[in-house]
Design a protein around this motif. Sequence first.
Motif, short mmCIF file in Angstrom:
data_model
loop_
_atom_site.label_atom_id
_atom_site.label_comp_id
_atom_site.label_asym_id
_atom_site.label_seq_id
_atom_site.Cartn_x
_atom_site.Cartn_y
_atom_site.Cartn_z
N THR A 13 2.62 -4.40 0.46
CA THR A 13 1.24 -4.56 0.91
C THR A 13 1.23 -5.66 1.96
O THR A 13 1.83 -6.71 1.75
CB THR A 13 0.31 -4.96 -0.25
OG1 THR A 13 0.14 -3.85 -1.13
CG2 THR A 13 -1.07 -5.38 0.27
N ALA A 15 -1.74 -7.47 4.07
CA ALA A 15 -3.15 -7.64 4.42
C ALA A 15 -3.36 -8.76 5.44
O ALA A 15 -4.48 -9.22 5.62
CB ALA A 15 -3.94 -7.94 3.15
N HIS A 22 5.71 -4.93 -4.57
CA HIS A 22 5.36 -4.49 -5.91
C HIS A 22 6.56 -3.82 -6.58
O HIS A 22 7.02 -2.77 -6.13
CB HIS A 22 4.20 -3.49 -5.85
CG HIS A 22 3.05 -3.96 -5.01
ND1 HIS A 22 2.33 -5.09 -5.30
CD2 HIS A 22 2.50 -3.45 -3.87
CE1 HIS A 22 1.38 -5.26 -4.39
NE2 HIS A 22 1.47 -4.27 -3.50
N GLY A 27 -2.14 -0.92 -6.78
CA GLY A 27 -3.03 -0.72 -5.63
C GLY A 27 -2.75 0.60 -4.92
O GLY A 27 -2.67 1.65 -5.55
N GLN A 28 -2.55 0.53 -3.61
CA GLN A 28 -2.31 1.73 -2.83
C GLN A 28 -0.87 2.22 -2.93
O GLN A 28 -0.57 3.33 -2.47
CB GLN A 28 -2.68 1.48 -1.36
CG GLN A 28 -4.16 1.23 -1.16
CD GLN A 28 -4.52 1.07 0.30
OE1 GLN A 28 -3.67 0.89 1.17
NE2 GLN A 28 -5.81 1.14 0.60
N TYR A 29 0.01 1.40 -3.51
CA TYR A 29 1.39 1.84 -3.72
C TYR A 29 1.49 2.57 -5.05
O TYR A 29 1.19 2.00 -6.10
CB TYR A 29 2.34 0.64 -3.70
CG TYR A 29 3.72 0.97 -4.22
CD1 TYR A 29 4.53 1.90 -3.57
CD2 TYR A 29 4.22 0.38 -5.39
CE1 TYR A 29 5.79 2.23 -4.06
CE2 TYR A 29 5.47 0.70 -5.88
CZ TYR A 29 6.25 1.62 -5.21
OH TYR A 29 7.50 1.94 -5.69
N ASN A 44 4.23 -8.49 -9.14
CA ASN A 44 3.92 -8.57 -7.71
C ASN A 44 4.48 -9.87 -7.15
O ASN A 44 4.20 -10.95 -7.66
CB ASN A 44 2.41 -8.54 -7.47
CG ASN A 44 1.81 -7.17 -7.74
OD1 ASN A 44 2.53 -6.17 -7.87
ND2 ASN A 44 0.50 -7.10 -7.84
#
Length: 232
Positions: A13, A15, A22, A27-29, A44
């Motif tokens: 990630t 941002a 991760h 999240g998006q993973y 994480n």
Amino acid sequence: MITKRDRNLRGPTDAGWLKSLHTFSFGQYHDPDQMGFGPLRVINDDRVVPSAGFQTHPHANMEIISYVLSGELSHKDSMGNGSTISQGEVQLMSAGSGITHSEFNASDSEEVHFLQIWIIPNCDNNPPEYHQKRFAPDDMHNQFRLVVSPNAENGSLPIKQDAKLSVGHFTAGQTLTVALDPKRKYWAHITRGDVMLAGIPGLEGDGFGIQNKLEVELIANQDSEILLFDLP
């Protein structure tokens, strides 16, 4: 059986203010083959730029451990806790029936690097709890020191799960045989250094899932730090 989780295969990630890797889906993973290891759900590896961080957000029914590798992390929560967590300290937040908290880099000039770890509890909706403690580095020297356990054994922080976390600091050339219970699962996470675990090389960020073993041999090729999870 030992399975290596290569650090370079972790999900990223970025941002801007936060760079995270991760070990497990988060999240998006999403990787259906990496959904956790027993009740260990999240590791994480977070790096936060100066004067930035996670705005106030909620959690419930999760045991959340923060372990700072460098820098300082500021914490505030809805229980009224406000603290700064520095390198080598362990923070454990039992979210229970619900809590809100924020986490910020306490420095205006230095990055903070920390691990955020989630473990699924074995009971839900208990009153939230907060614990934080610094453990003596000498207790971790060339051995594992228990820092989290279900019964707060040996001064460790109490977790609502049949799980333990130990931390070890090993000098270059040190060899250690670690006794295990073959009926339990273990996860080793390398936070720094260069090691051999049961003959398998490991570097910073690598993880190892260990099952059905009576013992493993650890060799530190460099000064190294390892987190060892003991799980049902």
